[in-house]
Write a protein that holds these residues in place. Structure first.
Motif, PDB file in Angstrom:
ATOM      1  N   ALA A 123       0.815  -1.210   0.000  1.00 33.54           N
ATOM      2  CA  ALA A 123       0.000   0.000   0.000  1.00 33.54           C
ATOM      3  C   ALA A 123       0.851   1.263   0.000  1.00 33.54           C
ATOM      4  O   ALA A 123       0.309   2.371   0.040  1.00 33.54           O
ATOM      5  CB  ALA A 123      -0.924   0.011   1.216  1.00 33.54           C
ATOM      6  N   GLY A 124       2.181   1.107  -0.032  1.00 36.22           N
ATOM      7  CA  GLY A 124       3.061   2.267  -0.002  1.00 36.22           C
ATOM      8  C   GLY A 124       3.189   2.874   1.375  1.00 36.22           C
ATOM      9  O   GLY A 124       3.577   4.034   1.516  1.00 36.22           O
ATOM     10  N   GLY A 125       2.865   2.104   2.422  1.00 31.99           N
ATOM     11  CA  GLY A 125       2.892   2.619   3.787  1.00 31.99           C
ATOM     12  C   GLY A 125       4.191   2.342   4.515  1.00 31.99           C
ATOM     13  O   GLY A 125       5.148   1.803   3.960  1.00 31.99           O
ATOM     14  N   ALA A 269      -0.045  10.746   9.180  1.00 37.70           N
ATOM     15  CA  ALA A 269       0.151  10.720   7.733  1.00 37.70           C
ATOM     16  C   ALA A 269      -0.402   9.438   7.124  1.00 37.70           C
ATOM     17  O   ALA A 269      -0.521   8.410   7.797  1.00 37.70           O
ATOM     18  CB  ALA A 269       1.642  10.856   7.407  1.00 37.70           C
ATOM     19  N   ALA A 270      -0.695   9.499   5.826  1.00 33.23           N
ATOM     20  CA  ALA A 270      -1.293   8.358   5.141  1.00 33.23           C
ATOM     21  C   ALA A 270      -0.396   7.126   5.178  1.00 33.23           C
ATOM     22  O   ALA A 270      -0.881   5.992   5.278  1.00 33.23           O
ATOM     23  CB  ALA A 270      -1.603   8.726   3.691  1.00 33.23           C
ATOM     24  N   THR A 339      -1.390   7.092  -0.281  1.00 30.90           N
ATOM     25  CA  THR A 339       0.008   7.106   0.169  1.00 30.90           C
ATOM     26  C   THR A 339       0.950   7.589  -0.913  1.00 30.90           C
ATOM     27  O   THR A 339       2.013   8.153  -0.618  1.00 30.90           O
ATOM     28  CB  THR A 339       0.451   5.712   0.635  1.00 30.90           C
ATOM     29  OG1 THR A 339       0.315   4.785  -0.444  1.00 30.90           O
ATOM     30  CG2 THR A 339      -0.388   5.242   1.811  1.00 30.90           C
ATOM     31  N   GLU A 340       0.595   7.393  -2.187  1.00 30.11           N
ATOM     32  CA  GLU A 340       1.470   7.836  -3.270  1.00 30.11           C
ATOM     33  C   GLU A 340       1.574   9.345  -3.336  1.00 30.11           C
ATOM     34  O   GLU A 340       2.515   9.892  -3.916  1.00 30.11           O
ATOM     35  CB  GLU A 340       0.954   7.288  -4.609  1.00 30.11           C
ATOM     36  CG  GLU A 340       1.281   5.824  -4.821  1.00 30.11           C
ATOM     37  CD  GLU A 340       0.747   5.309  -6.142  1.00 30.11           C
ATOM     38  OE1 GLU A 340      -0.192   5.948  -6.679  1.00 30.11           O
ATOM     39  OE2 GLU A 340       1.255   4.290  -6.619  1.00 30.11           O
ATOM     40  N   ASP A 341       0.620  10.045  -2.725  1.00 29.55           N
ATOM     41  CA  ASP A 341       0.663  11.499  -2.726  1.00 29.55           C
ATOM     42  C   ASP A 341       1.739  12.040  -1.790  1.00 29.55           C
ATOM     43  O   ASP A 341       2.173  13.186  -1.916  1.00 29.55           O
ATOM     44  CB  ASP A 341      -0.689  12.080  -2.296  1.00 29.55           C
ATOM     45  CG  ASP A 341      -1.772  11.786  -3.335  1.00 29.55           C
ATOM     46  OD1 ASP A 341      -1.414  11.568  -4.514  1.00 29.55           O
ATOM     47  OD2 ASP A 341      -2.949  11.772  -2.949  1.00 29.55           O
TER      48      ASP A 341
END
Length: 360
Positions: A123-125, A269-270, A339-341
């Protein structure tokens, strides 16, 4: 087809071994069932599984996550407090003592030992948060799991919280500690990293043996032979299995979505919210199987030898675990959009991409 079977072999194993075990117990003699599964000791199997997954669990980022404990605290609260609390009123609605107790076991056990980190990365976390939540909840499971089962199961069982605490400490926490301690030696750490996938597959195969043994005793009870203490009533109905499965799925989805969007109110944060979502909602199978199949823990008669207790208790956990595989795969893709943002996409290592079924 071959690639699909290879990738999802654990789910295929569950699909084959659960009905096979039920049929063996239902139509086979107790002596035959004892010969087939009596050698399986859930305590030994669980200790071995937890050692293997801890041995292969990289912990290089833990210190970084420990310096910012807010997200870790939120995820631990969801996993160890809010999920069991939410399961309590749902569990007592079931007439079957097995399913009531099983749903509480599913909700009261700690976070998965690596799946939360894998999906957080997908998930990019921040997978360091997920790793730390994994270690904290598993290290404290010898306190939290007996507390919830003893106080919220709503089932009249001969439960000894002190015995359960000791058993979890020796069978769950100690093997994890040994696995991480052994990993500290560079040659052994290199071995664990190099053979991570084969070791993971071994752990999953061992889990399947316990599932098969529990299903076999479930078949005996369907045939009117079993007499586990938690299964004094008639076996659960098919509708009950469906409803308890839906209850488990609902609990997981609420914790997953609530963890991701609810923690936003704390200004998290995301990338950290993704870790909270997965680590807060996911539950581990080995510890659940240890609790559900241990005669010592649930006061069940030792019908088939060491490590086989009340069989139908395992089904809510199996349903919860299987559901989280599919739900979280889709959730990881969805959360990644946010999360990509704020972070570069994180590509899991090849070994993790292949491990669709988590190492619990």
């Amino acid at each position: 087809m071959r690639r699909t079977l290879t990738k999802h072999w654990f789910l295929v194993g569950l699909s084959v071994l659960i009905p096979s075990g039920l049929l063996l117990g239902r139509f086979g003699s107790p002596d035959l069932v004892s010969q087939a599964v009596g050698w399986i000791d859930a305590r030994v199997v669980t200790a071995t599984v937890l050692f293997l997954v801890a041995f292969t669990l990289a912990s290089r980022k833990l210190m970084k996550a420990a310096k910012q404990p807010g997200p870790v605290a939120v995820a631990c609260m969801i996993n160890s407090v809010l999920l069991p609390l939410a399961a309590w009123p749902l569990a007592i609605q079931f007439e079957s003592p097995d399913l009531r107790l099983g749903l509480m076991v599913a909700a009261a056990v700690p976070c998965t030992l690596s799946a939360a980190s894998v999906w957080t990365r997908q998930a990019g976390g921040n997978d360091a948060v997920a790793l730390l939540v994994t270690l904290v909840t598993n290290a404290l499971c010898f306190l939290t799991t007996p507390f919830w089962i003893a106080n919220a199961a709503g089932v009249a069982i001969d439960l000894d919280p002190a015995a359960m605490t000791l058993r979890l400490l020796l069978t769950a926490v100690l093997p994890m500690a040994i696995g991480q301690a052994v990993r500290a030696a560079p040659p052994l750490r290199n071995f664990a990293d190099r053979f991570k996938q084969p070791l993971t597959n071994t752990a999953q195969a061992l889990i399947l043996t316990v599932v098969f043994a529990a299903a076999a005793e479930g078949g005996l009870q369907l045939a009117g032979v079993g007499d586990g203490a938690a299964s004094n009533a008639k076996p659960p109905t098919g509708l009950s299995f469906v409803l308890v499965g839906l209850a488990g799925v609902s609990l997981h989805v609420v914790a997953l979505v609530g963890g991701f969007y609810g923690s936003r109110v704390f200004g998290i944060a995301a990338v950290d919210r993704a870790a909270i979502a997965f680590a807060g909602s996911q539950k581990t199978m080995p510890v659940a199987l240890l609790v559900a199949t241990s005669p010592t823990m649930l006061g069940a008669d030792d019908l088939l030898g060491p490590g086989v207790g009340a069989p139908f208790v395992v089904f809510p956990m199996l349903m919860y675990h299987t559901a989280q595989l599919f739900i979280d795969t889709a959730a990881a893709k969805y959360f990644r959009k946010e999360t990509e943002d704020v972070a570069e996409p994180v590509t899991p290592p090849a070994a993790d991409r292949d491990a669709v079924v988590p190492r619990t």
